[in-house]
Structures are given as structure tokens and as C-alpha cells.
Design an enzyme around this catalytic site. Structure first.
Site, mmCIF file in Angstrom:
data_model
loop_
_atom_site.group_PDB
_atom_site.id
_atom_site.type_symbol
_atom_site.label_atom_id
_atom_site.label_comp_id
_atom_site.label_asym_id
_atom_site.label_seq_id
_atom_site.Cartn_x
_atom_site.Cartn_y
_atom_site.Cartn_z
ATOM 1 N N HIS A 1 13.084 -8.241 -9.112
ATOM 2 C CA HIS A 1 12.202 -8.074 -7.929
ATOM 3 C C HIS A 1 10.570 -8.214 -8.518
ATOM 4 C CE1 HIS A 1 10.336 -6.886 -4.383
ATOM 5 N NE2 HIS A 1 9.397 -6.251 -4.847
ATOM 6 N N ASP B 1 13.288 0.696 6.452
ATOM 7 C CA ASP B 1 12.232 0.293 5.716
ATOM 8 C C ASP B 1 11.420 -0.894 6.730
ATOM 9 O OD1 ASP B 1 10.573 -0.509 3.296
ATOM 10 O OD2 ASP B 1 11.314 -2.264 3.425
ATOM 11 N N ARG C 1 3.407 1.318 8.540
ATOM 12 C CA ARG C 1 2.283 1.468 7.417
ATOM 13 C C ARG C 1 1.141 0.538 7.340
ATOM 14 N NH1 ARG C 1 5.870 0.552 2.393
ATOM 15 N NH2 ARG C 1 3.891 1.107 1.337
ATOM 16 N N SER D 1 10.271 1.704 -0.715
ATOM 17 C CA SER D 1 10.605 0.544 0.142
ATOM 18 C C SER D 1 11.054 -0.578 -0.714
ATOM 19 C CB SER D 1 9.042 0.006 0.580
ATOM 20 O OG SER D 1 9.381 -1.235 1.229
ATOM 21 N N LYS E 1 15.841 -1.754 -0.623
ATOM 22 C CA LYS E 1 16.370 -2.845 -0.324
ATOM 23 C C LYS E 1 17.166 -3.537 -1.607
ATOM 24 C CE LYS E 1 12.052 -4.013 0.852
ATOM 25 N NZ LYS E 1 10.923 -4.239 1.326
HETATM 26 N N1 URA Z 1 6.673 -4.692 -1.073
HETATM 27 C C1 URA Z 1 7.585 -3.988 -0.325
HETATM 28 O O1 URA Z 1 8.749 -4.554 0.055
HETATM 29 N N2 URA Z 1 7.275 -2.787 0.313
HETATM 30 C C2 URA Z 1 5.998 -2.173 -0.103
HETATM 31 O O2 URA Z 1 5.740 -1.222 0.292
HETATM 32 C C3 URA Z 1 5.149 -3.118 -0.861
HETATM 33 C C4 URA Z 1 5.520 -4.259 -1.297
#
Ligand code: URA
Length: 441
Positions: free
Chosen positions: A82, A161, A168, A183, A187
Site C-alpha cells: 500500500h 471505513d 472525515r 482506515s 482495508k
Molecule cells: N488513505 C486512506 O485509505 N484513508 C485515509 O484516511 C487516508 C488515506
């Protein structure tokens, strides 16, 4: 339990219990807790922070809020990556096929670009026909048949999320380390990863502007992963200047193919070799016998012997993309207008602002100001010089690829401010600032 008690407890800086976090997040996801109360809670978290235990509880609750992909029938030990997002970051397009070509199967779900930060799915869609939306069954079958999948996230993956991120975004609570970390990691956990390599970007063109801040974010994510039984490696990497030379969807695909053909910009190549080597090491369980340097040399070979490229071609074909565009990247979408920006005096490049280049590329239409905006695959910018280069007046600094004269003019204004030149020599920027790993790696 009462919603207001939980909001007030966090507002006053106390630690929430596992049950309170679960109850609150599950209630919000089911629509039983309204946005205004969730917004107040998010602001309390933003201001008061979260302990590691609370952050792990939040992550696991979000990961379990929807369907979770079980890759175990097709991958013994799934390794994922990621990136926290940057400008010119086409690393996944290179690293994923290389790792698969090394015999480590990979199934990755990627995202779209937002703001000045690009997204892998938008880049892949520059290839005609490439299908980013796959069902779980299609993912499993493709891993069985080809050892590689690169697709979009299903709607049912970590829906809590998705809901919280949207809230947010409109309540000034995005830049909170525990909220960002949970967050991202929710995932990763939900998509079946057993080990994760994080590419945490730092600099002008990244979420995190300072190395210490990026290190803190990386450490939280590593701790979450380790707490959930995952092996973690986090690389803190530079995002003060764009990565590689190409910024823009089709231009980045073309550059990724150049790297997979054994060429491409040195900084991008170095970055991909390190990332892929960590993934391969994690994916091979006998890693005590297998040093990182050995994995790096294997990746280097896979970039020069054509095996990484062949795997990328196989991936594109498996997901319905036009492989003629891989074989001949001049078939990728082309912009109608080109213009060059040249260096105006002799000196050394001290800065190429990733932020301004990213903003220029959004202005051209390659990125999104908001989620629903379409993107133009053909437009973008080529950055001809990196920090540390010696330049002469008249050298090319940028080439702009546009489909609209007005957009081109606006991008040009931004790009003219992006480079800083100095008379004295400038050191090149490092690719990486630090590596943080979980104890077991
Ligand atoms: N990427 C994400 O998936 N979540 C965040 O809060 C910030 C960047």
C-alpha cells in the site's frame, strides 16, 4: 450504552473500551447513529488521539464491517502493498507483476486518484478494455490461473471505513494519524493480506510533510498489523519531487512498461526494486535463508530478462485489456497538444515541487478535484530533471501533454513555479528515509 457517553468520554481524553468502539462503529455503519454524532466523535478522536489498543480495535471493527476476502484457497501467505499516495507513483504497475513473476502470487485491490495524488485504477484504465471491477470468484480464479490480480475494491469491503472517510472529508478530520492508519489498515486486513509492505510517502507532495510525522504514521500501521497477526514492513520514501519522470495516467503506464523492459528512470527503478524485494522476501517463508540483497538482485533480473513484463502482459490480457498497448505503448491514448518549459539559467536543480506538478496534472484533467470527476487518460507532464541535476539555460524541464489550450495555459503557470535552481551543487534526494518493521520480520 449511550452514544453521548462515548462522545463525551473521548472528548474528555479517556480511553474507550473495545466494546464501546465496536458498538459505536457498528451502530454508525447500520445507520443507527446519525452523522452529526459520528462527526462529533471523529472530532474528539482528532483532538484527543487514540491509544494503540483503541486504534487496533477501530481497525478490526472496520475490517469486519463488511465482507472479507479469503485468499487462503489460492494463496498460502498473501503479501500486499500500500502506498499512502503521491505524484508519479506507478510503482504497483511494476512491482506487482515482478513479484508474481518471482513465483509469489499477488491479489491487490487499488484505489482511484483524489486531488493531486494519482490512483492505480485510473492508470490501468488508460489501457483500453482493462476491467478493474472483479467479483470475489473472478479474483480467486485469476489468481489460480495467472498468479496475479490488480483490481478495484469491492463496495462491501470495509464499508464502515467508506462511510467514516466520507464524513472525515467534510468535517476537517482527515489528518488524524490513528484515523488514517486505521482506515488504510482496515482495508488491508479485509482484503486478505497476511503481510503488508507499506510505502509511506513524505514531503511536499504527500499527506505527511515531515519525516518524523511519516515515521509515526508508519509505526502506528506496523503496530496495528502486528497486533492483528500480520507481518509488516514500512518504507518511508521521498515525495518532495515526483517519482520517475511521467505524471499522468497513460504516460505513467508507458513509463512503467519502460521499467519492465529494463529501462526507465533510475529513481523509479531503485524504488521498485526495494519494494518488490521486501514483498518477495515476505512471501517466501524461508526468508532466514534469503537476504534482502539477494531478493533485490532477483528483482533486477526480472526487470531485465522480460519476465516481469510478460507477467504484466498476462495480467492485462486476463483483465480484458488491449495487450497491443503493452506491446506498443504509442497506442496508448495520446494528447493533441504538447508544450515544453525550458530552464531559464545555468545551475543546479534544488527543488521540483511534487505538489505543483501534481496540481498542474489535475488542472490538465488527469486527476480529480472530487470523487465523481472523470479523468483524461492522455494528459500529463514529463519531468526531465531531478533534484541534484546540473542544468543549462534552454534545457527542457517539463513537457506538457494537454487536450485543451486553456488547461494547458493554467498548468504551465503552475509548472513555472515548480522548479528552484541554485548556483551551488545540490545533493540528490534519497529514495528512502527509513524502514520500520514488525518484530517477526
Ligand atoms: N488513505 C486512506 O485509505 N484513508 C485515509 O484516511 C487516508 C488515506
Amino acid at each position: 450504552m449511550r452514544v453521548t457517553d462515548i462522545i463525551e468520554k473521548k472528548r474528555d481524553g479517556a480511553e474507550l473500551t473495545t466494546e464501546e468502539i465496536r458498538w459505536f462503529i457498528q451502530g454508525y455503519t447500520k445507520g443507527e447513529i446519525p452523522d452529526y454524532q459520528a462527526a462529533a466523535w471523529l472530532m474528539a478522536v482528532y483532538l484527543r488521539g487514540m491509544s494503540r489498543r483503541e486504534t487496533l480495535d477501530l481497525t478490526i471493527t472496520m475490517a469486519e464491517s463488511g465482507e472479507q476476502l479469503d485468499l487462503s484457497p489460492v494463496i498460502d501467505y498473501a503479501v500486499d502493498k500500500h502506498s499512502t499516495g503521491g505524484v508519479g507513483d506507478k510503482v504497483t504497475l511494476i512491482v506487482l507483476p515482478v513479484v508474481a513473476a518471482a513465483g509469489v502470487p499477488v491479489a491487490k485491490m487499488s484505489g482511484r486518484g483524489l486531488g493531486f495524488s494519482g490512483g492505480t485504477l485510473d492508470k490501468l484504465e488508460a489501457i483500453a478494455g482493462y476491467r478493474v471491477q472483479l467479483t470475489d470468484d473472478e479474483i480467486l480464479q485469476q489468481v489460480r490461473d495467472h498468479g496475479i490480480v490488480l483490481c478495484g475494491q469491492t463496495k462491501s469491503l470495509a464499508p464502515a471505513d467508506g462511510l467514516l472517510y466520507a464524513l472525515r472529508d467534510v468535517t476537517g478530520t482527515v489528518p488524524s494519524l490513528p484515523l488514517i492508519a486505521s482506515s488504510i489498515m482496515s482495508k488491508k486486513l479485509a482484503s486478505g493480506a497476511k503481510a503488508v509492505v507499506l510505502d509511506v510517502k513524505v514531503g511536499i507532495g504527500a499527506f505527511m510533510k515531515y519525516v518524523d510525522e511519516a515515521r509515526d504514521l508508519a509505526q502506528i500501521m506496523v503496530d496495528i498489523g502486528a497486533g492483528a497477526g500480520r507481518e509488516m514492513v514500512a518504507l518511508i520514501s521521498d515525495m518532495n519531487q515526483p517519482l520517475g519522470e511521467a505524471v499522468g495516467n497513460a504516460l505513467e503506464v508507458k513509463e512503467a512498461i519502460e521499467v519492465l523492459r529494463g529501462g526507465g528512470p533510475a529513481d523509479l527503478r531503485e524504488h521498485c526494486i526495494a519494494l518488490a524485494a521486501h514483498m518477495i522476501r515476505l512471501g517466501r517463508r524461508d526468508r532466514s535463508k534469503y537476504a534482502l540483497a539477494e531478493a533485490m538482485s532477483e528483482v533486477s533480473d526480472l526487470l531485465t530478462n522480460g519476465k516481469g513484463l510478460a507477467k504484466f502482459r498476462e495480467l492485462v490480457q486476463a483483465q480484458g485489456g488491449d495487450v497491443a498497448m503493452v506491446d506498443d505503448p504509442s497506442r496508448l491514448p495520446q494528447a493533441a497538444l504538447h508544450e515544453e518549459i525550458r530552464v531559464d539559467h545555468v545551475g543546479h536543480v534544488a527543488q521540483v515541487s511534487a505538489l505543483l506538478v501534481g496540481q498542474a496534472v489535475v488542472e490538465l484533467g488527469a486527476g480529480r478535484a472530487k470523487k465523481s470527476d472523470p479523468v483524461d487518460p492522455a494528459v500529463g507532464v514529463i519531468v526531465h530533471h531531478k533534484v541534484g541535476d546540473h542544468v543549462q539555460a534552454g534545457d527542457m524541464m517539463f513537457t506538457i501533454y494537454a487536450n485543451d489550450a486553456g488547461k494547458l495555459a493554467r498548468a504551465k503557470t503552475l509548472l513555472q513555479q515548480a522548479p528552484v535552481y541554485q548556483d551551488r551543487e545540490q545533493p540528490p534526494l534519497p529514495a528512502f528515509y527509513d524502514t520500520i518493521t514488525s518484530a517477526v520480520v
